[in-house]
Write a protein that holds these residues in place. Structure first.
Motif, PDB file in Angstrom:
ATOM      1  N   UNK A  17       0.826  -1.208   0.000  1.00 33.32           N
ATOM      2  CA  UNK A  17       0.000   0.000   0.000  1.00 33.32           C
ATOM      3  C   UNK A  17       0.863   1.263   0.000  1.00 33.32           C
ATOM      4  N   UNK A  18       2.046   1.194   0.610  1.00 35.67           N
ATOM      5  CA  UNK A  18       2.959   2.338   0.589  1.00 35.67           C
ATOM      6  C   UNK A  18       3.435   2.612  -0.835  1.00 35.67           C
ATOM      7  N   UNK A  19       3.780   1.557  -1.569  1.00 38.57           N
ATOM      8  CA  UNK A  19       4.222   1.730  -2.960  1.00 38.57           C
ATOM      9  C   UNK A  19       3.100   2.306  -3.821  1.00 38.57           C
ATOM     10  N   UNK A  20       1.870   1.836  -3.592  1.00 33.14           N
ATOM     11  CA  UNK A  20       0.733   2.356  -4.366  1.00 33.14           C
ATOM     12  C   UNK A  20       0.514   3.838  -4.083  1.00 33.14           C
ATOM     13  N   UNK A  21       0.578   4.218  -2.815  1.00 35.38           N
ATOM     14  CA  UNK A  21       0.396   5.625  -2.475  1.00 35.38           C
ATOM     15  C   UNK A  21       1.510   6.503  -3.027  1.00 35.38           C
ATOM     16  N   UNK A  22       2.759   6.017  -2.953  1.00 39.51           N
ATOM     17  CA  UNK A  22       3.887   6.801  -3.449  1.00 39.51           C
ATOM     18  C   UNK A  22       3.823   6.980  -4.960  1.00 39.51           C
ATOM     19  N   UNK A  23       3.478   5.901  -5.696  1.00 44.54           N
ATOM     20  CA  UNK A  23       3.375   6.000  -7.152  1.00 44.54           C
ATOM     21  C   UNK A  23       2.264   6.953  -7.567  1.00 44.54           C
ATOM     22  N   UNK A  24       1.135   6.899  -6.885  1.00 44.48           N
ATOM     23  CA  UNK A  24       0.017   7.794  -7.214  1.00 44.48           C
ATOM     24  C   UNK A  24       0.345   9.236  -6.848  1.00 44.48           C
TER      25      UNK A  24
END
Length: 207
Positions: free
Chosen positions: A122-129
């Motif tokens: 979820x951290x990677x998803x938030x950072x990419x977005x």
């Protein structure tokens, strides 16, 4: 001589008396006090993930310049998938935590590893977005990308809301990772000092 079992109960109270029995009883009581809080903390990301996913799934805007949707951007699609997976894990882990059961080392390891995986997911998803939103608001002059939020302001505002909710989920998972890591590694004794001058160290075993 009978073999020792591989799985050892971490927090079960000791049957004997003395200081060890008191310590084990204290640990068991602490587990009972922490369980409702941990269950609530594991259930909270379920609502956050569903909210972030719902906001992003409806993020589409059409005007005289064209149509833009979340599905046009890979980072936003990844955000939807990651929130869906984390919502499912939050539901399962909340039910698992709510039911009292002996905490064995193998179970503690599984919960710890799963918490780590979904925290980074979820951290990677938030950072990419968040990176996509930064480019949409500011552009990139070095590659001659112009900002898009001046044209598709509604789309950017809705995406920003979804990303903000996602980072709320990240905070919950970071706290859960700290709890599961403490539960796991507190079951191990501290490493013993080296013996003599040979630099030989004895590994710490579970209590």
């Amino acid at each position: 001589m009978s073999k020792m079992t591989d799985e050892k109960v971490i927090s079960a109270p000791a049957t004997g008396g003395g200081e060890d029995g008191l310590i084990a009883g204290d640990l068991s009581a602490a587990e009972a006090r922490v369980r409702p809080l941990e269950t609530l903390l594991r259930a909270a990301p379920l609502g956050l993930c569903v909210a972030a996913m719902a906001v992003m799934l409806r993020d589409t805007q059409t005007n005289e310049y064209g149509t833009v949707s979340y599905s046009d951007l890979g980072g936003f699609k990844y955000l939807v998938y990651a929130n869906g997976l984390c919502a499912a894990y939050s539901l399962v882990s909340a039910f698992y935590t709510a039911v009292p059961r002996p905490a064995t080392l193998s179970r503690s390891w599984i919960v710890f590893l799963l918490d780590q995986v979904f925290t980074y997911l979820i951290l990677a998803a938030g950072a990419a977005s968040a990176e996509l939103l930064y480019l949409a608001y500011n552009g990139d002059k070095e590659v001659t990308w112009s900002e898009a939020c001046g044209v598709f302001g509604g789309f950017c505002r809705q995406a920003r809301t979804s990303v903000a909710i996602t980072f709320g989920t990240v905070v919950c998972y970071i706290l859960l990772s700290l709890i599961s890591s403490y539960r796991l590694f507190s079951a191990y004794d501290a490493p013993m000092p080296s013996l003599g001058n040979k630099g030989v160290e004895i590994a710490a075993f579970p209590r």
